[in-house]
Design an enzyme around this catalytic site. Sequence first.
Site, short mmCIF file in Angstrom:
data_model
loop_
_atom_site.label_atom_id
_atom_site.label_comp_id
_atom_site.label_asym_id
_atom_site.label_seq_id
_atom_site.Cartn_x
_atom_site.Cartn_y
_atom_site.Cartn_z
N CYS A 115 0.81 -1.23 0.00
CA CYS A 115 0.00 0.00 0.00
C CYS A 115 0.84 1.28 0.00
O CYS A 115 0.31 2.37 -0.24
CB CYS A 115 -0.97 0.01 1.18
SG CYS A 115 -2.11 -1.39 1.14
N HIS A 248 -2.98 7.34 2.48
CA HIS A 248 -3.46 6.06 1.95
C HIS A 248 -4.89 5.84 2.43
O HIS A 248 -5.22 6.10 3.60
CB HIS A 248 -2.53 4.94 2.41
CG HIS A 248 -3.06 3.58 2.11
ND1 HIS A 248 -3.55 3.24 0.87
CD2 HIS A 248 -3.22 2.47 2.88
CE1 HIS A 248 -3.96 1.99 0.88
NE2 HIS A 248 -3.77 1.50 2.09
N ASN A 278 -10.03 0.23 -0.07
CA ASN A 278 -8.57 0.26 -0.09
C ASN A 278 -8.08 -0.33 -1.41
O ASN A 278 -8.23 -1.54 -1.64
CB ASN A 278 -8.06 -0.55 1.11
CG ASN A 278 -6.55 -0.57 1.22
OD1 ASN A 278 -5.84 -0.16 0.30
ND2 ASN A 278 -6.04 -1.05 2.35
O1 UT7 Z 1 -3.40 -0.76 3.83
C1 UT7 Z 1 -3.27 -1.22 5.10
C2 UT7 Z 1 -4.20 -2.36 5.15
N1 UT7 Z 1 -5.20 -2.46 6.11
C3 UT7 Z 1 -5.66 -1.55 7.00
O2 UT7 Z 1 -5.26 -0.46 7.14
C4 UT7 Z 1 -6.73 -2.07 7.90
C5 UT7 Z 1 -6.44 -1.76 9.33
N2 UT7 Z 1 -7.42 -2.30 10.23
C6 UT7 Z 1 -8.74 -1.91 10.24
O3 UT7 Z 1 -9.15 -1.09 9.43
C7 UT7 Z 1 -9.64 -2.49 11.29
O4 UT7 Z 1 -8.87 -3.16 12.24
C8 UT7 Z 1 -10.72 -3.44 10.71
C9 UT7 Z 1 -11.72 -2.62 9.91
C10 UT7 Z 1 -10.08 -4.50 9.85
C11 UT7 Z 1 -11.48 -4.11 11.86
O5 UT7 Z 1 -12.05 -3.15 12.70
P1 UT7 Z 1 -11.99 -3.32 14.29
O6 UT7 Z 1 -12.74 -2.21 14.85
O7 UT7 Z 1 -10.51 -3.46 14.64
O8 UT7 Z 1 -12.80 -4.65 14.51
P2 UT7 Z 1 -12.28 -6.05 15.10
O9 UT7 Z 1 -11.32 -6.70 14.16
O10 UT7 Z 1 -11.84 -5.82 16.52
O11 UT7 Z 1 -13.61 -6.88 15.11
C12 UT7 Z 1 -14.72 -6.51 15.93
C13 UT7 Z 1 -15.86 -7.49 15.69
C14 UT7 Z 1 -15.41 -8.94 15.79
O12 UT7 Z 1 -16.46 -9.67 16.39
P3 UT7 Z 1 -16.38 -10.09 17.94
O13 UT7 Z 1 -15.14 -10.93 18.06
O14 UT7 Z 1 -16.29 -8.80 18.69
O15 UT7 Z 1 -17.67 -10.83 18.16
C15 UT7 Z 1 -15.28 -9.39 14.35
O16 UT7 Z 1 -15.51 -10.77 14.17
O17 UT7 Z 1 -16.36 -7.33 14.35
C16 UT7 Z 1 -16.40 -8.60 13.68
N3 UT7 Z 1 -16.18 -8.38 12.26
C17 UT7 Z 1 -17.20 -8.12 11.42
N4 UT7 Z 1 -18.52 -8.01 11.62
C18 UT7 Z 1 -19.29 -7.73 10.54
C19 UT7 Z 1 -15.02 -8.37 11.59
N5 UT7 Z 1 -15.26 -8.12 10.28
C20 UT7 Z 1 -16.58 -7.96 10.16
C21 UT7 Z 1 -17.44 -7.66 9.07
N6 UT7 Z 1 -18.76 -7.56 9.30
N7 UT7 Z 1 -16.97 -7.46 7.81
#
Ligand code: UT7
Length: 321
Positions: A115, A248, A278
């Site tokens: 990225c 980004h 992204n």
């Molecule tokens: O270019 C660089 C590449 N990537 C990035 O910059 C991404 C960086 N990270 C992020 O943007 C965030 O960490 C995410 C958007 C990927 C995740 O957001 P978060 O607020 O950190 O959520 P989380 O991973 O802590 O997940 C919270 C909950 C989980 O459920 P439980 O365990 O609390 O029951 C996940 O299973 O959300 C759940 N979850 C979803 N729910 C609905 C994860 N993905 C999804 C989804 N839809 N797509």
Amino acid sequence: MTGIYSRIIGTGSYLPAKVLTNKDLAATVDTSDEWIQQRTGIRERHIAAENESSSDLAYQATQRALDMAGITADKLDLILVATTTPDMVFPSTACILQAKLGIKGMPAFDVQAVCSGFIYALSTADLYMRSGQYEHILVVGAEVYSRILDWEDRGTCVLFGDGAGAVVLKRSTEPGILASRLHADGSYASILSVPGTVSGGKVSGRPLLQMEGTAVFKFAVKVLEEVALEVLDAAGMQKSDVDWLIPHQANIRIIQSTAKKLGMSMERVITTVDRHANTSAASVPLALDEAVRDGRIRSGHHVLLEGVGGGFTWGAVLFKW
Ligand code: UT7
């Protein structure tokens, strides 16, 4: 300092026709429009057609950048393509693009920094330009991340999209790119990777994107602030001198945190993550092209570009439009 600068004289971008909304995704994976918008700011993304590859997207973006620059492809002295989703193992996507443009002779190579790829390629191009050897350089970011996603993994498949953006640089005695800074830390390789390759005629490993989202989030916010301050310092400028920040486009919350840490209001930040998701190395030049074409970026404005991604890699480029 050589008294030679790289000026961006043309920008262009291309998005595949097919739009995939959050609602479309919710029909196939366990997610919702509400969750995706709240956690990422993403509403929809573009997906390449089956017969469209990174070089096709790059070609369309390049034609638009050349048009704005008012030059023909044969005037290019160097071609750099930032991509993590190349058309094939080799030749490079840059060489394939060169052939599609109907030109030959000038060097062409890919830059692989995920990225941060466009930032790496732009910085590389600028340093080549300052050598005085070249007059026009093409820098492209082009990606088809839809090909490396696990469409059953809701934690990653909702985050990415396809697209391409390009800039044409011209040698000038007027600034131009003022400073750039690049970094990498390979010890963080495992938090964001596509751990597969081709070996012995077969795919080995798992050639799909995997990510520890929270770790990536924290790392991104930290280094995007650090490298912004570093590049401003290198140019002898203050945060308040920046007219536009183009980070980004991975997650609106990362962008908002970065802007806050830099003391910039969101009115000075270009965002496309809501419509593009992204697009990895394509995200910064896609956003740049949009802001140039809609007139937000105007002559004399100072623009700060920032990238962060797998590797880990990160970097920034500061330029005067
Ligand atoms: O270019 C660089 C590449 N990537 C990035 O910059 C991404 C960086 N990270 C992020 O943007 C965030 O960490 C995410 C958007 C990927 C995740 O957001 P978060 O607020 O950190 O959520 P989380 O991973 O802590 O997940 C919270 C909950 C989980 O459920 P439980 O365990 O609390 O029951 C996940 O299973 O959300 C759940 N979850 C979803 N729910 C609905 C994860 N993905 C999804 C989804 N839809 N797509």
